[in-house]
Design a protein around this motif. Structure first.
Motif, PDB file in Angstrom:
ATOM      1  N   ALA A  89       1.116  -1.178  -0.337  1.00 48.67           N
ATOM      2  CA  ALA A  89      -0.323  -0.319  -0.153  1.00 48.67           C
ATOM      3  C   ALA A  89       1.171   1.175  -0.447  1.00 48.67           C
ATOM      4  O   ALA A  89       0.555   2.253  -1.094  1.00 48.67           O
ATOM      5  N   CYS A  90       2.294   1.170   1.155  1.00 42.06           N
ATOM      6  CA  CYS A  90       2.464   3.049   0.600  1.00 42.06           C
ATOM      7  C   CYS A  90       3.181   2.857  -1.023  1.00 42.06           C
ATOM      8  O   CYS A  90       3.359   3.390  -1.483  1.00 42.06           O
ATOM      9  N   VAL A  91       3.487   1.657  -1.260  1.00 35.03           N
ATOM     10  CA  VAL A  91       4.532   1.804  -2.842  1.00 35.03           C
ATOM     11  C   VAL A  91       3.483   2.392  -3.730  1.00 35.03           C
ATOM     12  O   VAL A  91       3.176   3.355  -4.293  1.00 35.03           O
ATOM     13  N   LYS A  92       1.987   1.853  -3.704  1.00 38.68           N
ATOM     14  CA  LYS A  92       0.392   2.044  -4.668  1.00 38.68           C
ATOM     15  C   LYS A  92       0.607   3.273  -4.683  1.00 38.68           C
ATOM     16  O   LYS A  92      -0.055   4.505  -4.873  1.00 38.68           O
ATOM     17  N   ILE A  93       0.047   4.210  -2.880  1.00 39.63           N
ATOM     18  CA  ILE A  93      -0.271   5.305  -2.300  1.00 39.63           C
ATOM     19  C   ILE A  93       1.244   6.468  -3.473  1.00 39.63           C
ATOM     20  O   ILE A  93       0.805   7.490  -3.806  1.00 39.63           O
ATOM     21  N   ALA A  94       1.845   6.610  -2.944  1.00 41.70           N
ATOM     22  CA  ALA A  94       3.236   6.655  -3.433  1.00 41.70           C
ATOM     23  C   ALA A  94       3.247   7.252  -5.175  1.00 41.70           C
ATOM     24  O   ALA A  94       3.227   8.083  -5.210  1.00 41.70           O
ATOM     25  N   ASP A  95       2.753   6.066  -5.131  1.00 36.88           N
ATOM     26  CA  ASP A  95       2.501   5.775  -7.351  1.00 36.88           C
ATOM     27  C   ASP A  95       1.182   6.946  -7.153  1.00 36.88           C
ATOM     28  O   ASP A  95       1.965   7.410  -8.184  1.00 36.88           O
ATOM     29  N   ASP A  96       0.424   6.813  -6.758  1.00 41.17           N
ATOM     30  CA  ASP A  96      -0.645   7.353  -7.177  1.00 41.17           C
ATOM     31  C   ASP A  96      -0.508   9.419  -6.228  1.00 41.17           C
ATOM     32  O   ASP A  96      -0.821   9.808  -7.336  1.00 41.17           O
ATOM     33  N   LEU A  97       0.601   9.374  -5.561  1.00 39.15           N
ATOM     34  CA  LEU A  97      -0.113  11.305  -5.074  1.00 39.15           C
ATOM     35  C   LEU A  97       1.339  11.672  -5.756  1.00 39.15           C
ATOM     36  O   LEU A  97       1.091  12.012  -5.875  1.00 39.15           O
ATOM     37  N   GLU A  98       2.491  10.397  -6.734  1.00 38.03           N
ATOM     38  CA  GLU A  98       3.563  11.005  -7.240  1.00 38.03           C
ATOM     39  C   GLU A  98       2.296  11.609  -8.575  1.00 38.03           C
ATOM     40  O   GLU A  98       2.493  12.807  -8.804  1.00 38.03           O
ATOM     41  N   TRP A  99       1.883  10.543  -9.022  1.00 37.57           N
ATOM     42  CA  TRP A  99       1.623  10.807 -10.404  1.00 37.57           C
ATOM     43  C   TRP A  99      -0.411  11.712 -10.271  1.00 37.57           C
ATOM     44  O   TRP A  99      -0.276  13.134 -11.100  1.00 37.57           O
ATOM     45  N   GLN A 100      -0.459  12.096  -8.944  1.00 40.17           N
ATOM     46  CA  GLN A 100      -1.419  13.664  -8.761  1.00 40.17           C
ATOM     47  C   GLN A 100      -0.537  14.544  -9.183  1.00 40.17           C
ATOM     48  O   GLN A 100      -0.899  15.754  -9.561  1.00 40.17           O
ATOM     49  N   SER A 101       0.685  14.830  -8.501  1.00 40.18           N
ATOM     50  CA  SER A 101       1.546  15.646  -7.888  1.00 40.18           C
ATOM     51  C   SER A 101       1.809  16.415  -9.398  1.00 40.18           C
ATOM     52  O   SER A 101       1.998  17.384  -9.669  1.00 40.18           O
ATOM     53  N   GLU A 102       2.075  15.184 -10.536  1.00 37.75           N
ATOM     54  CA  GLU A 102       3.052  15.756 -11.508  1.00 37.75           C
ATOM     55  C   GLU A 102       1.487  16.149 -13.216  1.00 37.75           C
ATOM     56  O   GLU A 102       1.760  16.680 -13.824  1.00 37.75           O
ATOM     57  N   ASN A 103       0.224  15.520 -12.688  1.00 37.33           N
ATOM     58  CA  ASN A 103      -0.669  15.256 -14.223  1.00 37.33           C
ATOM     59  C   ASN A 103      -1.759  16.266 -13.352  1.00 37.33           C
ATOM     60  O   ASN A 103      -2.435  16.603 -14.550  1.00 37.33           O
ATOM     61  N   GLU A 104      -2.197  16.424 -12.376  1.00 40.20           N
ATOM     62  CA  GLU A 104      -2.833  17.764 -11.874  1.00 40.20           C
ATOM     63  C   GLU A 104      -2.866  19.026 -11.304  1.00 40.20           C
ATOM     64  O   GLU A 104      -1.550  19.094 -10.801  1.00 40.20           O
ATOM     65  N   SER A 105      -2.967  20.482 -12.751  1.00 43.66           N
ATOM     66  CA  SER A 105      -2.357  21.087 -12.194  1.00 43.66           C
ATOM     67  C   SER A 105      -2.717  21.888 -10.849  1.00 43.66           C
ATOM     68  O   SER A 105      -2.458  23.088  -9.965  1.00 43.66           O
TER      69      SER A 105
END
Length: 167
Positions: A89-105
């Motif tokens: 879950a740590c990895v999944k959440i880290a990947d998700d938060l990274e994706w949000q940071s990069e792709n959501e203005s």
């Protein structure tokens, strides 16, 4: 993230934000009454998924992150911090938060949170007896790339060196 399919629940959430806020509050109170805080049930997971859609539809990224971290705390209580469930879950959440940071203005920079979560996973791997060197190197490099995104060159270089040393 990449899925374009939209279910009826998501359409309802997008079209009825005020009603949904009230319904989530009522559902949350109900779940708190019937579920042990340590439990991770299918009902809780469905509620969590719907609430994530709701926060994202409102562009409420801080509440979205908070919900993810609360879920992680629940997993820690239910399974322990050393468990594979918690660390996956740590990895999944880290990947998700990274994706949000990069792709959501409108999303704030969650890279520090990603680094903390990735470090938890890395420490979990280092405690295990049988972990491939390439897997460790990949984890060090993931952390290095997060430091690069934060423009923290020294830390990025340190983790890149550790990645190379792991090979």
């Amino acid at each position: 993230h990449g899925s374009n399919s939209v279910g009826p629940g998501k359409i309802y959430i997008l079209n009825n934000l005020e009603t949904v806020d009230k319904n989530f509050a009522e559902a949350n109170n109900f779940l708190n009454k019937i579920l042990d805080t340590n439990s991770v049930t299918k009902a809780y997971m469905w509620f969590l998924d719907a609430k994530k859609i709701h926060h994202l539809s409102k562009k409420d990224f801080n509440s979205y992150k908070k919900l993810q971290l609360e879920y992680l705390e629940r997993l820690k209580s239910a399974f322990t911090e050393e468990s594979d469930e918690f660390n996956k879950a740590c990895v999944k959440i880290a990947d998700d938060l990274e994706w949000q940071s990069e792709n959501e203005s409108k999303c704030p920079d969650f890279y520090n949170d990603c680094i903390k979560l990735r470090m938890k996973y890395l420490n979990h791997l280092l405690d295990k007896a049988l972990v491939s060197h390439s897997h460790l190197a990949h984890q060090y490099q993931k952390i290095a790339s997060l430091y690069i995104k934060k423009k923290t060159s020294k830390k990025a270089l340190d983790f890149t060196k550790k990645a190379l040393d792991s090979h």
